[in-house]
Design a protein around this motif. Structure first.
Motif, mmCIF file in Angstrom:
data_model
loop_
_atom_site.group_PDB
_atom_site.id
_atom_site.type_symbol
_atom_site.label_atom_id
_atom_site.label_comp_id
_atom_site.label_asym_id
_atom_site.label_seq_id
_atom_site.Cartn_x
_atom_site.Cartn_y
_atom_site.Cartn_z
ATOM 1 N N SER A 218 4.158 8.404 3.093
ATOM 2 C CA SER A 218 3.810 7.097 2.539
ATOM 3 C C SER A 218 4.781 6.611 1.458
ATOM 4 O O SER A 218 5.001 7.293 0.449
ATOM 5 N N SER A 238 5.261 2.888 6.431
ATOM 6 C CA SER A 238 4.303 3.946 6.107
ATOM 7 C C SER A 238 3.264 4.110 7.210
ATOM 8 O O SER A 238 2.926 5.230 7.610
ATOM 9 N N VAL A 255 -1.726 9.180 2.027
ATOM 10 C CA VAL A 255 -1.225 7.803 1.959
ATOM 11 C C VAL A 255 -1.622 7.100 0.661
ATOM 12 O O VAL A 255 -2.583 7.478 -0.007
#
Length: 275
Positions: A218, A238, A255
């Motif tokens: 991410s 991402s 993330v």
């Protein structure tokens, strides 16, 4: 539910691990959630957005990051962990490489220890051996201050796999059962752009180790450098890397952008039914 049972039961579908940095110098959101109240508000938002796990970090591990004292890291992480456990029903991971932080986190209800140094620092193996908490072992070549200067491998997949085999063996010898382990190949931690994408494309090669894989791409420079995008312009990259990792056997996706990642994984899951 025991922690070991948690791994076997909850990783049947990909889990979204939301990143909560309570550091002033994180590469992506430095200082944004460094105060206690803002961090708790962010946890509520992350849960609302669909996070399965909250990963709290009290020390930045971005390239060039400076070390944080044990005292400062404890002060950042432990009160927040206690408050989250009191206020919410959510699994919490503590991102740390310090034995005392691990110990205090386990005492106060941490569900996972996430260690970028794979329990190589003094005392860490013993702390985990005296608990039943799952631990994520990450691969990193070098140290955060210098890891991106000139990373080199004979074969990036095989070298990381050998590192994991060795660390698994060390953990088992210390009394940490294999089924408590999660593996993170460490995207961006001592890897070139090409090595990061080879790792992503061939992530399923770690499947034969028989352990859950955590993938964390991410907003990282592997996205920014390929696309020429600033850190706040890396959402599409991402999500794409999260989907590819899931397709290649990742069980946990770490993330910043939880809601968007959860949406993408729902679509992936729906289409997978008809393949």
């Amino acid at each position: 539910m025991t922690h070991n049972k948690f791994l076997s039961e909850n990783l049947k579908k990909p889990q979204v691990m939301g990143i909560l940095n309570v550091t002033p110098d994180s590469f992506s959101d430095g200082g944004k959630f460094a105060t206690f109240d803002k961090a708790l508000t962010q946890v509520a938002q992350m849960i609302s957005d669909g996070a399965d796990i909250i990963d709290i970090g009290g020390e930045s591990t971005r390239p060039g990051a400076v070390d944080v004292s044990e005292k400062d890291e404890l002060a950042r992480v432990i009160p927040l962990l206690k408050a989250i456990k009191k206020k919410f029903t959510i699994r919490v991971s503590i991102d740390t490489s310090k034995a005392e932080v691990m110990s205090q986190a386990i005492i106060h209800g941490a569900d996972i220890i996430n260690d970028v140094r794979a329990l190589q620092n003094d005392g860490c193996l013993a702390v985990l051996a005296n608990s039943n908490v799952p631990v994520c072992l990450m691969h990193m070549q070098g140290l955060p201050r210098s890891m991106q200067e000139n990373p080199q491998y004979d074969d990036v997949i095989d070298d990381i796999k050998q590192f994991f085999i060795e660390r698994i063996k060390v953990c088992e010898q210390a009394g940490i059962k294999r089924e408590r382990l999660i593996l993170d190949p460490g995207f961006g931690f001592g890897k070139t752009l090409e090595q990061n994408y080879q790792l992503l494309a061939q992530l399923s090669q770690f499947k034969d180790l028989g352990l859950p894989i955590l993938s964390g791409t991410s907003r990282k420079s592997m996205i920014g450098n390929l696309l020429a995008r600033n850190v706040d312009e890396r959402l599409a990259g991402s999500i794409t890397t999260a989907i590819i990792a899931t397709q290649h056997n990742a069980s946990i996706i770490r993330v910043h952008d939880i809601k968007e990642t959860v949406d993408a994984l729902k679509i992936l899951s729906m289409t997978a039914k008809y393949q």
